[in-house]
Design an enzyme around this catalytic site. Structure first.
Site, PDB file in Angstrom:
ATOM      1  N   GLU A  82      38.511  58.594  59.153  1.00 43.49           N
ATOM      2  CA  GLU A  82      39.802  59.129  59.580  1.00 43.49           C
ATOM      3  C   GLU A  82      39.944  59.035  61.088  1.00 43.49           C
ATOM      4  O   GLU A  82      39.004  59.329  61.840  1.00 43.49           O
ATOM      5  CB  GLU A  82      39.908  60.589  59.120  1.00 43.49           C
ATOM      6  CG  GLU A  82      41.291  61.154  59.116  1.00 43.49           C
ATOM      7  CD  GLU A  82      41.355  62.499  58.414  1.00 43.49           C
ATOM      8  OE1 GLU A  82      42.269  63.285  58.750  1.00 43.49           O
ATOM      9  OE2 GLU A  82      40.519  62.769  57.541  1.00 43.49           O
ATOM     10  N   GLU A 109      43.759  52.941  51.620  1.00 42.41           N
ATOM     11  CA  GLU A 109      43.182  54.083  52.322  1.00 42.41           C
ATOM     12  C   GLU A 109      42.616  53.697  53.684  1.00 42.41           C
ATOM     13  O   GLU A 109      42.477  54.551  54.558  1.00 42.41           O
ATOM     14  CB  GLU A 109      42.074  54.715  51.464  1.00 42.41           C
ATOM     15  CG  GLU A 109      42.535  55.295  50.137  1.00 42.41           C
ATOM     16  CD  GLU A 109      43.467  56.482  50.296  1.00 42.41           C
ATOM     17  OE1 GLU A 109      43.340  57.210  51.302  1.00 42.41           O
ATOM     18  OE2 GLU A 109      44.327  56.675  49.417  1.00 42.41           O
TER      19      GLU A 109
END
Length: 267
Positions: free
Chosen positions: A112, A90
């Site tokens: 992100e 991730e």
């Protein structure tokens, strides 16, 4: 009588010491192994340089008592490898020809990238706070208000009001990842239950190809995109991290590592 009492006290102290060791993830993964596993996380090119410390990992892990304390030593090591592998995927900064290989670059990012949306959806129980965004942050890249809310409640911190804490406080960041890992979200079991062998597939699970193994943890995390579609780069990347970490921890990765023939839980 005094000798018997002394022996009893000694036995109790030894037992207490053993239980303490079992309850502390440091008994299975030292700081040196942690540094070897996440070898390039503090590279100058990594956004998360200096953020994800061993101490924060240990503090957060030990706040979830069942993590890496369930089952025999082999099972507990597999859980550590699986957790770090999934979260490394991730947050990876690796590429095919990266130094030491693509699987040495986990935890390079802590949130992100780009200009993500707010990830806010209508939810009466977990309403979005004005002006706040709930995009992917932390090792598991937790996103959406309906995840930030219950995660915050579980770790006793209001993440709806302060979602940036997941990218600013390393212990909170790790705790959100452990919350996701340890918590079942029906119809999905928890990743913890799967990797420790506690989860037993139902008839429906078996018909859907969901059988015990690391592959089901991928299905839990991102099954709708990666599972039931044959081989794909994302799924294989997760497996690559897991195999490397199992090797470093000295444990066999087990069977059923992929989810290529598994239907997603919500399908």
């Amino acid at each position: 009588m005094r000798l018997c009492l002394c022996l009893w006290v000694l036995a109790f102290c030894i037992l207490a010491s053993d239980l303490g060791a079992l309850a502390d993830v440091r008994s299975l993964i030292s700081k040196e192994l942690f540094e070897q596993i996440l070898k390039h996380r503090n590279d100058a090119a990594c956004q998360a340089k200096g953020f994800c410390t061993y101490e924060a990992f240990v503090n957060a892990a030990n706040s979830f008592g069942a993590f890496a304390t369930t089952g025999d030593t082999k099972t507990r090591k597999r859980e550590i490898a699986a957790f770090l592998a999934q979260t490394s995927h991730e947050t990876t900064g690796g590429w095919a020809t990266a130094p030491d290989g693509p699987y040495a670059w986990g935890y390079c990012f802590k949130q992100e990238r780009g200009n993500p949306p707010d990830y806010c959806v209508a939810n009466q129980q977990w309403p979005c706070a004005p002006g706040k965004k709930y995009y992917g942050r932390g090792p598991i890249q937790i996103s959406y208000n309906y995840n930030y809310g219950p995660a915050g409640k579980a770790i006793n911190y209001d993440l709806l009001k302060d979602p940036d804490a997941v990218a600013n406080n390393a212990t909170i960041s790790f705790k959100t990842a452990f919350w996701f890992w340890m918590t079942p979200q029906s119809p999905k079991p928890s990743c913890h239950a799967v990797i420790t062998g506690q989860w037993k597939p139902s008839t429906i699970d078996i018909q859907a190809g969901r059988v015990p193994g690391y592959g089901v943890t991928t299905n839990i995390i991102n099954g709708g995109i990666e599972c039931g579609k044959g081989s794909n780069a994302q799924m294989e990347n997760r497996i690559g991290f897991y195999k490397r970490y199992c090797q470093i921890l000295g444990v066999d990765p087990g069977r059923n590592l992929d989810c290529r023939n598994q239907r997603p839980f919500n399908a």
